[in-house]
Write a protein that holds these residues in place. Structure first.
Motif, PDB file in Angstrom:
ATOM      1  N   TYR A 128       0.833  -1.204   0.000  1.00 41.05           N
ATOM      2  CA  TYR A 128       0.000   0.000   0.000  1.00 41.05           C
ATOM      3  C   TYR A 128       0.871   1.258   0.000  1.00 41.05           C
ATOM      4  N   ARG A 129       1.892   1.229   0.858  1.00 39.95           N
ATOM      5  CA  ARG A 129       2.748   2.405   0.977  1.00 39.95           C
ATOM      6  C   ARG A 129       3.466   2.677  -0.342  1.00 39.95           C
ATOM      7  N   ALA A 130       3.904   1.612  -1.012  1.00 42.89           N
ATOM      8  CA  ALA A 130       4.585   1.788  -2.293  1.00 42.89           C
ATOM      9  C   ALA A 130       3.653   2.418  -3.320  1.00 42.89           C
ATOM     10  N   ALA A 131       2.400   1.966  -3.349  1.00 45.56           N
ATOM     11  CA  ALA A 131       1.447   2.503  -4.326  1.00 45.56           C
ATOM     12  C   ALA A 131       1.223   3.994  -4.099  1.00 45.56           C
ATOM     13  N   PHE A 133       3.328   6.038  -2.501  1.00 48.90           N
ATOM     14  CA  PHE A 133       4.571   6.816  -2.581  1.00 48.90           C
ATOM     15  C   PHE A 133       5.081   6.972  -4.014  1.00 48.90           C
TER      16      PHE A 133
ATOM     17  N   LEU B  34      -7.736   0.721   2.145  1.00 47.87           N
ATOM     18  CA  LEU B  34      -6.362   0.900   1.661  1.00 47.87           C
ATOM     19  C   LEU B  34      -6.209   0.401   0.235  1.00 47.87           C
ATOM     20  N   SER B  38      -4.998   2.633  -2.832  1.00 51.70           N
ATOM     21  CA  SER B  38      -3.825   2.224  -3.604  1.00 51.70           C
ATOM     22  C   SER B  38      -4.142   2.146  -5.091  1.00 51.70           C
ATOM     23  N   PHE B  41      -4.332   5.551  -6.553  1.00 49.84           N
ATOM     24  CA  PHE B  41      -3.018   6.168  -6.753  1.00 49.84           C
ATOM     25  C   PHE B  41      -2.265   5.512  -7.912  1.00 49.84           C
ATOM     26  N   ALA B  42      -2.504   4.230  -8.116  1.00 48.97           N
ATOM     27  CA  ALA B  42      -1.763   3.531  -9.170  1.00 48.97           C
ATOM     28  C   ALA B  42      -2.406   3.719 -10.542  1.00 48.97           C
ATOM     29  N   PHE B 285      12.899   2.595  -8.095  1.00 46.72           N
ATOM     30  CA  PHE B 285      12.121   2.607  -6.855  1.00 46.72           C
ATOM     31  C   PHE B 285      11.800   1.192  -6.376  1.00 46.72           C
ATOM     32  N   GLN B 289      13.148   0.267  -2.690  1.00 48.82           N
ATOM     33  CA  GLN B 289      12.071   0.955  -1.985  1.00 48.82           C
ATOM     34  C   GLN B 289      12.458   1.374  -0.565  1.00 48.82           C
TER      35      GLN B 289
END
Lengths: 328, 303
Positions: A128-131, A133, B34, B38, B41-42, B285, B289
């Motif tokens: 989740y954090r990667a998505a 960030f 979440l 996610s 955002f993706a 990345f 990461q």
């Protein structure tokens, strides 16, 4: 104090160990001032050549009429006086303030919500954090292209999603941002603001690290007082991480005042100057509008510097009552 | 605040906290939320990549499928798009890629080396004036780039750097405030016994720095290197101002040129070009990461 002697608070990144060790640390050998300056010299050379001298130069140019072709001519405060009556200047100031006033609260709230969702020992946190960030690492130009495509009135993905929802209600989704400064005058700025939430990942990661640094004992005490999750967030988490929020807000103010890439590429400041921001005017004054030139652009840059410093000081002073500093 | 009661035990197995609903239900709700965030955002990057796989007709048609029709032709369609971008007669992406890699690498090397030297001087050596220099380093973080970019342009011009890639990487060799600060914080955590042992062995300050401090600081150096590499890769305003010849364009400038000069935008090609610019950053990345997250986390600890 080594990293391995970290206190029992969970801090996967090792940051808490680092912070706690700062105050008590007494390492290092004594050296003379010249030796010390020699070690700092790479940065000092860069500071003088690429920062101090330019800052001084731009202060001087701000009092001159200078368009790169001719030598600068001293004209006193004329550039600053001109700003006061320059409608475009105030338009650019207004747009930048509007952007910051919408973007900073929105991003701060979004970052806090996402960080607190992640602040639990659940599976898949790193995914989740990667998505969240990853978008912060996308080049500004590329994200401008992607969002131009997403916001496109006819073909964009956003309207592809909205149309089936809105059209039964008799509402046509707007042409958020069109090509070459076309598009909806009202929606262009909110579109840029909404897009800024996409890059909120840095704040999320910073807040998450701060939240994990909050001593577990505080939550235990709160639980004994009968607090639920919301009350804990309000009375434990927020006060404990308030210094980090403050830092992040100050950074956001500095960054928002300099927004350039997205409006420059996506809207060219349009439609009808609705997204013409401060840095775009500064750039145009220096490189596009010959009548204004480096002198005027330098004066604008100095106004920006002074405003940023004042805002930072003001935020620090005002927040004294809001921010809670834990004893080290 | 009201709850800052000092507790004598940090024992986690204290009395149970009050919870709303059963634990598994709350956990599922959290995961659902979440996951939705996610995906949101993706999605822009996924849509970018998906568009780059389709022929323009299909990209501009409605629908929300991620693959072209028929999906079996994905590779063929994608290859056509990427070839068209790379072969564009006016926008030389292979050259811009080379320029960007060159600039980002040289800039990164300089940033890591110089920032480490300065950070060592500001953390493990004690000298009069160290405090003020550190304050100066932190203070410069507030200076907006627009204040210095115009005079910098004039200075680079005076130095004869305009018309080359030098303005984009030489300044990095003087270090940067953020990198210096980040490395200093790390150096402060290294046990002093290491220095003392080195001193007993007759190591000079430089020898201690080079043979003792740097080797144990690899994670922090990696953080600085990665963050600066990505910063340079992404920078737009710097190249826009300091580069005025197409032979020196970076990918960021090239992508903007590609979009602005096209009379009629072909979204599939524009997204293919964007994907090429974004992909290296995504790969870096995904491979590292942990370093990104650590580096960014520590930003909040300036206080």
């Amino acid at each position: 104090m080594s990293r391995s002697s970290a206190p029992p608070v969970v801090a996967p990144t090792g940051v808490s160990a680092r912070r706690r060790s700062q105050g008590s640390l007494q390492v290092g050998r004594e050296v003379g001032v010249l030796r010390g300056l020699l070690w700092a010299s790479p940065w000092l050379v860069g500071f003088i050549a690429f920062m101090a001298v330019p800052v001084g130069m731009s202060l001087y140019y701000s009092f001159t009429d200078y368009n790169l072709v001719q030598r600068p001519v001293f004209i006193g405060l004329e550039n600053y006086e001109r700003m006061i009556t320059d409608d475009l200047f105030w338009k650019a100031v207004g747009n930048t303030v509007l952007y910051a006033a919408m973007s900073i609260p929105l991003c701060t709230v979004a970052a806090l919500v996402i960080a607190s969702l992640l602040n639990k020992p659940i599976m898949g946190v790193s995914i989740y954090r990667a998505a969240v960030f990853l978008p912060t690492l996308v080049p500004a130009v590329a994200s401008a292209m992607v969002w131009l495509w997403l916001y496109n009135g006819d073909l964009g993905l956003i309207n592809r999603i909205l149309r089936p929802m809105l059209e039964p209600l008799g509402v046509t989704p707007p042409n958020w941002i069109g090509l070459r400064g076309s598009g909806d005058k009202f929606w262009a700025m909110p579109a840029l603001v909404f897009m800024s939430v996409w890059s909120v990942g840095q704040s999320v990661v910073i807040y998450l690290a701060a939240m994990r640094d909050v001593p577990a004992a505080l939550y235990e005490a709160a639980a004994l007082d009968g607090m639920g999750p919301v009350a804990k967030f309000r009375h434990v988490t927020l006060p404990a991480i308030s210094p980090v929020i403050l830092f992040s807000v100050i950074t956001s103010i500095i960054n928002s005042s300099q927004i350039f890439g997205a409006p420059y590429i996506m809207t060219q400041g349009g439609p009808d100057r609705a997204t013409y921001v401060y840095s775009m005017y500064l750039y145009d004054a220096a490189f596009v509008y010959d009548a204004l030139g480096m002198g005027y652009a330098s004066a604008m840059a100095w106004v920006q510097l002074v405003v940023i410093v004042l805002l930072t000081v003001l935020t620090l002073v005002m927040s004294r009552s809001l921010v809670y500093y834990r004893a080290a | 605040m009201s709850t800052a009661a000092p507790s004598t035990s940090a024992n986690v197995s204290g009395p149970r906290r009050r919870r709303i609903g059963p634990g598994w239900a709350r956990s599922i709700a959290r995961h659902a939320l979440l996951a939705a965030i996610s995906i949101a955002f993706a999605l822009p990057l996924i849509w970018m990549a998906a568009t780059s796989l389709k022929p323009e007709v299909q990209a501009a048609a409605g629908g929300m499928s991620l693959l072209p029709d028929p999906p079996s032709k994905t590779v063929e369609y994608a290859a056509a798009n990427y070839k068209a971008v790379l072969a564009d007669p006016t926008v030389n992406f292979p050259l811009y890629m080379r320029n960007t890699i060159l600039v980002a690498t040289l800039s990164m090397a300089g940033m890591v080396f110089s920032s480490a030297v300065v950070a060592y001087g500001l953390s493990r050596l004690k000298w009069r004036g160290r405090g003020p220099v550190l304050a100066l380093v932190l203070g410069t973080m507030m200076i907006p780039f627009p204040v210095i970019m115009l005079p910098q342009y004039l200075i680079f011009k005076e130095l004869g750097w305009i018309g080359s890639l030098k303005p984009l990487w030489i300044p990095a060799w003087t270090g940067g405030a953020f990198s210096v600060f980040l490395l200093r914080q790390f150096f402060l955590t290294i046990p002093r016994e290491l220095d003392e042992a080195a001193a007993v062995d007759g190591c000079s300050a430089w020898g201690t720095f080079w043979r003792v401090i740097l080797p144990v600081s690899k994670p922090a150096l990696a953080v600085v290197a990665l963050l600066h590499f990505v910063y340079t890769w992404n920078d737009f305003l710097g190249p826009l101002i300091f580069v005025n010849h197409r032979d020196q364009f970076t990918l960021a400038l090239g992508l903007q040129l590609y979009q602005s000069q096209a009379g009629n935008i072909e979204w599939s090609l524009l997204m293919a070009a964007s994907t090429m610019v974004v992909a290296p950053v995504v790969i870096v990345f995904l491979a590292a990461q942990r370093f990104f997250v650590e580096g960014v986390s520590s930003q909040g600890l300036k206080e």
